[in-house]
Enzyme design. Structure first.
Site, short mmCIF file in Angstrom:
data_model
loop_
_atom_site.label_atom_id
_atom_site.label_comp_id
_atom_site.label_asym_id
_atom_site.label_seq_id
_atom_site.Cartn_x
_atom_site.Cartn_y
_atom_site.Cartn_z
CB SER A 66 -1.24 13.72 51.83
OG SER A 66 -0.09 13.84 51.81
CD GLU A 94 1.36 5.96 51.36
OE1 GLU A 94 1.38 7.16 50.75
OE2 GLU A 94 0.47 5.65 51.71
CG HIS A 147 1.73 10.18 49.14
ND1 HIS A 147 1.33 9.67 50.39
CD2 HIS A 147 1.36 11.12 49.02
CE1 HIS A 147 0.81 10.46 51.13
NE2 HIS A 147 0.79 12.01 50.22
#
Length: 498
Positions: A193, A313, A407
């Protein structure tokens, strides 16, 4: 290095002094080791400074302090619980090392945590490096300044201080890791990330060139933004407090008071909702060029790259009441037009995902334009020059809160810490998948390759789904063709704005 058996002290001497950790079951652990001086007092809003020598042995058996930060919103806090440890020595790192190092030292893996540049730390149990060390890798997890302390844009201070912290940690590792059994010529930098965005910036930065051999980017944006754009959040916080956006003025505000103002300004904004946020800035020094553009242009061709995304995600940030959940087809069309998304792109996604609701289609397109599209563009450009890029997709669906392969769901698998990451993956996550993924990351850190082919004409993507974990060549060509067109348009827009 001196190890004295299971659960005994283990001692290493660094340039700052002796550190004493613990050894257990073939792994030496050194926790909370300072790599730079505390960034407070006279060091506040300055680049990381060398740490003074300590006269007495430093206790490296407990986690060190974490950077000032607030809790996530309640839903995210339930999934990724924040750990806050008070103290000034926030520029610290944790080391997990094999108790017996090979001649010349073991390969080194440096972990940079994510959290939108405002959250996270190396103290999260999910980031335990024991599995890597048992596989013969020296694993290092670092802390760095977050939010306004690390990514402000002030009139009389340097920007990207948090990124400069990471560079200081990397330099410390090059200089010191051999004492812990690591090989400073075999460093892999890895992040997820915002940590992945930091890795992209570090591999493309002239300030850190030559310090790393390999890189792993997990779900990381590859961009940096113009300083004028990034400073908007700093200006909003300065206005909220009623001060000028200067180092002198900000230094007079306590870290806790500054954090409170930051929380009121940034709030619960996410990549899906937009709003005030912190970004890596194009500062002309650490980051002179957008990392995506710099790496696709060849500055990191000597660095082997493992890069990937998760299938879903967007789902980390979408809660049941989110507007994307209730969006209808008309609203999808209106939103797409407002965002400049072509009808052909939306249609390609609707064909590829016929069971998806309109909001899921839009969320998937936006996530892919931020992550998947740049990843593929980067792999294509590097492949044309013969640079090795290995591409993967994490696809195992978590049952928790209908996350799917959202995610961050991949993190407990990468670290093989499923018990510590059960808030993300539940109680029945497949241990065999964690073994497969962790083994691949270890192999990459050791030799720079994995079990599948690099991105070439076949355009191979390894899919980690917990089943066959198959390799898919040239997936969904129609969808990817339209994504490539939209991605190129976005890249040109970002480049012209910089």
């Amino acid at each position: 290095m001196r190890a004295e058996g299971s659960r005994r002290p283990v001692s290493v001497t660094t340039r700052s002094g002796e550190v004493v950790g613990r050894t257990s079951n073939g792994v030496n652990r050194f926790l909370g080791v300072p790599y730079a001086a505390p960034p407070f007092g006279p060091n506040r809003f300055r680049p990381a400074q060398p740490h003074d020598r300590w006269d007495r042995a430093h206790d490296a058996t407990v986690m060190g302090p974490t950077a000032p930060q607030s809790l996530y919103d309640p839903r995210l806090e339930q999934l990724i619980p924040t750990r806050i440890i008070p103290g000034d020595e926030i520029l610290n790192l944790n080391i997990w090392a094999p108790s017996t190092a090979p001649p010349g030292g073991a390969p080194v893996l440096l972990w940079i945590h994510g959290g939108s540049l405002t959250h996270g730390s190396n103290a999260l149990e999910m980031y335990d490096g024991t599995r890597f060390a048992r596989s013969g890798v020296v694993f290092v997890a670092i802390n760095y300044r977050l939010g306004i302390e690390g990514f402000s844009v002030l009139d009389d201070a340097l920007t990207n201080l948090g990124l400069m912290d990471q560079a200081a940690a990397l330099t410390w590792i090059v200089e010191e890791i051999s004492s812990f059994g690591g090989d400073p010529t075999q460093i892999t930098v890895m992040g997820q990330s915002a940590g992945g965005a930091a890795v992209a910036a570090l591999v493309s930065s002239p300030e850190t060139r030559g310090l790393m051999r390999r890189a792993i980017i997990q779900s990381g944006p590859l961009v940096a933004m113009p300083t004028e754009s990034v400073r908007e959040t700093t200006d909003l916080i300065a206005h909220k407090i009623g001060i000028m956006p200067t180092r002198e003025a900000f230094s007079r505000i306590s870290p806790n008071a500054l954090l409170a103002a930051q929380t009121r300004v940034v709030g619960d904004e996410s990549p899906m909702t937009g709003g005030p946020s912190f970004q890596i800035a194009l500062d002309g020094r650490m980051v002179p060029e957008i990392p995506w553009e710099a790496v696709r242009g060849g500055v990191a061709d000597g660095i082997d790259l493992l890069i990937g995304v998760t299938t879903d995600e967007r789902r980390l940030w979408i809660s049941p009441g989110d507007p994307l959940v209730t969006m209808n087809k008309r609203q999808l069309g209106e939103a797409s037009t407002a965002l400049g998304l072509s009808p052909e792109l939306i249609t390609a996604y609707q064909v590829s995902f016929p069971e998806s609701e309109p909001g899921e289609i839009l969320g998937g397109v936006l996530a892919d334009l931020s992550l998947r599209g740049p990843m593929i563009d980067l792999a294509e450009a590097r492949a044309r020059r013969g640079s090795l890029t290995y591409v993967y997709e994490f696809a195992w669906p978590s049952p928790v809160m209908e996350l799917g392969a959202a995610h961050s769901v991949d993190l407990p698998f990468v670290f093989h810490t499923l018990d510590q990451g059960r808030t993300l993956v539940g109680d029945s996550a497949p241990s065999h998948l964690a073994t497969v993924i962790n083994d691949e990351w270890v192999e990459f850190a050791k030799v720079g390759s994995v079990s599948w082919s690099s991105w070439q004409q076949a355009r191979s993507i390894k899919t980690f789904d917990g089943g066959t974990n198959s390799v898919v060549d040239d997936p969904q060509p129609d969808r990817y063709r339209e994504l490539a067109v939209a991605t190129e348009r976005r890249r040109r827009t970002l480049t012209s704005a910089s």
